[in-house]
Scaffold this motif. Structure first.
Motif, short mmCIF file in Angstrom:
data_model
loop_
_atom_site.label_atom_id
_atom_site.label_comp_id
_atom_site.label_asym_id
_atom_site.label_seq_id
_atom_site.Cartn_x
_atom_site.Cartn_y
_atom_site.Cartn_z
N ASN A 1 62.97 -21.55 -20.46
CA ASN A 1 62.92 -20.81 -19.19
C ASN A 1 61.84 -19.72 -19.18
O ASN A 1 61.60 -19.08 -18.15
CB ASN A 1 64.29 -20.20 -18.84
N ALA A 2 61.21 -19.50 -20.35
CA ALA A 2 60.28 -18.37 -20.47
C ALA A 2 59.09 -18.48 -19.52
O ALA A 2 58.72 -17.51 -18.86
CB ALA A 2 59.80 -18.25 -21.91
N LYS A 3 58.51 -19.68 -19.43
CA LYS A 3 57.28 -19.83 -18.66
C LYS A 3 57.48 -19.43 -17.20
O LYS A 3 56.68 -18.72 -16.61
CB LYS A 3 56.77 -21.28 -18.76
N GLU A 4 58.60 -19.90 -16.64
CA GLU A 4 58.85 -19.62 -15.22
C GLU A 4 59.11 -18.14 -14.98
O GLU A 4 58.61 -17.55 -14.01
CB GLU A 4 60.03 -20.46 -14.73
N ILE A 5 59.87 -17.52 -15.88
CA ILE A 5 60.15 -16.07 -15.73
C ILE A 5 58.86 -15.28 -15.88
O ILE A 5 58.55 -14.39 -15.07
CB ILE A 5 61.20 -15.61 -16.76
N PHE A 6 58.06 -15.63 -16.90
CA PHE A 6 56.83 -14.87 -17.17
C PHE A 6 55.77 -15.10 -16.10
O PHE A 6 54.80 -14.36 -16.03
CB PHE A 6 56.26 -15.26 -18.54
N SER A 7 55.94 -16.14 -15.30
CA SER A 7 54.91 -16.42 -14.28
C SER A 7 55.04 -15.48 -13.08
O SER A 7 54.16 -15.41 -12.24
CB SER A 7 55.04 -17.87 -13.79
N LYS A 8 56.12 -14.73 -13.01
CA LYS A 8 56.33 -13.85 -11.85
C LYS A 8 55.41 -12.63 -11.94
O LYS A 8 55.22 -12.07 -13.02
CB LYS A 8 57.80 -13.43 -11.77
N PRO A 9 54.87 -12.19 -10.80
CA PRO A 9 53.80 -11.18 -10.85
C PRO A 9 54.21 -9.82 -11.41
O PRO A 9 53.36 -9.13 -11.97
CB PRO A 9 53.39 -11.04 -9.38
N ASP A 10 55.47 -9.44 -11.30
CA ASP A 10 55.86 -8.12 -11.82
C ASP A 10 56.54 -8.20 -13.18
O ASP A 10 57.05 -7.19 -13.68
CB ASP A 10 56.77 -7.40 -10.82
N VAL A 11 56.57 -9.39 -13.77
CA VAL A 11 57.16 -9.56 -15.10
C VAL A 11 56.04 -9.61 -16.13
O VAL A 11 55.19 -10.49 -16.09
CB VAL A 11 58.02 -10.85 -15.17
N ASP A 12 56.02 -8.64 -17.04
CA ASP A 12 54.91 -8.52 -17.99
C ASP A 12 55.27 -9.02 -19.38
O ASP A 12 54.56 -8.70 -20.34
CB ASP A 12 54.47 -7.05 -18.07
N GLY A 13 56.37 -9.75 -19.49
CA GLY A 13 56.75 -10.27 -20.79
C GLY A 13 58.25 -10.16 -20.98
O GLY A 13 58.99 -10.01 -20.00
#
Ligand code: PEP
Length: 250
Positions: free
Chosen positions: A218-230
């Motif tokens: 699930n990491a890729k989709e979460i990290f793809s969000k613009p305000d998520v920096d890791g």
């Protein structure tokens, strides 16, 4: 400056030998040429050896907690000076397990933050709502209060040493992840809240990590969000293949 970070919180796992084994696996498997800062947080007793072990790598070491006092009669506690003295420059504060099991309040955390900053340490400040708060539609209020009470006494200049980790308590160690949309919605709210208090420069510069059952799938989709920096990673940070996959998902 805002940048991508993946941090592994090892909690009370891994003795000295197991720590060395996991560090060796991570050195072998983690990419050395990625534009993401990689941090691991082993237990207190293994911090010094981890710092030595990782000296010539791109993996940094953080502590999972520290005491707010400079020194004194606080049996079992660890000070900022002790951490700095062995080469640990980053500390995780406010993890939900510290809040829940060790009764750490926002006021206490504010004083821990002050001590860490006084020692020129970087703070990964964790916060997030419980399930009952989200069910009662109070999650934005709760998060705003945690920021207000734990961090909003700081001056603008202090924010270069602050990394935020939004960790909804209901998603930690449960296998239940916030959807990427829920994570983005809250991270955007956090940035707006900081913007309202400190202005756009601080809001845009602060890195905001998501934590709560982040896994390789699930990491890729979460990290793809613009305000998520890791991410701040718990369980999956104890498996070198999983942690490497999460780092590579950035
Ligand atoms: C954590 O403890 O900070 C955490 C996010 O744990 P997990 O990834 O296991 O949910």
């Amino acid at each position: 400056m805002r940048h991508k970070i993946v941090a592994g919180n090892w909690k009370m796992h891994k003795n000295a030998e197991e720590t060395e084994d996991l560090l060796n696996e991570l050195i072998a498997k983690l990419p050395s040429d990625v534009a993401v800062e990689i941090i691991v947080a082993p237990t207190f007793v293994n911090l010094a050896s981890a710092v030595d072990h990782l000296e010539f790598t791109n993996i940094d070491v953080a502590a999972q907690n520290m005491h707010q006092a400079e020194s004194g009669a606080f049996t079992g506690e660890i000070s900022a000076d002790m951490l700095k003295n062995i080469g640990v420059n980053t500390v995780i504060l406010g993890h939900s397990e510290r809040r829940a099991y060790f009764h750490e309040s926002d006021a206490l955390l504010a004083s821990k933050v002050n001590t860490a900053l006084k020692h020129d340490m970087r703070v990964i400040f964790c916060f997030g709502e419980e399930l009952k708060d989200r069910q009662a539609h109070q999650h934005f209020n709760i998060v705003e209060n945690q920021l207000n009470d734990g961090l909003f006494h700081l001056e603008t200049k202090d924010w270069v040493n602050i990394v935020l980790a939004y960790e909804p308590v209901w998603a930690i160690g449960t296998g239940e992840t916030a959807t990427p949309e829920q994570a983005q919605e809250m991270h955007h709210f956090i940035r707006e809240t900081i913007n309202a208090k400190y202005g756009g420069d601080v809001a845009e510069d602060v890195s905001i990590l998501y934590g709560g059952s982040v896994k390789p799938d699930n990491a890729k989709e979460i990290f793809s969000k613009p305000d998520v920096d890791g991410g701040l990673i718990g369980g999956a940070a104890l498996n070198s293949d999983h942690f490497a996959a999460i780092v590579n998902a950035i």
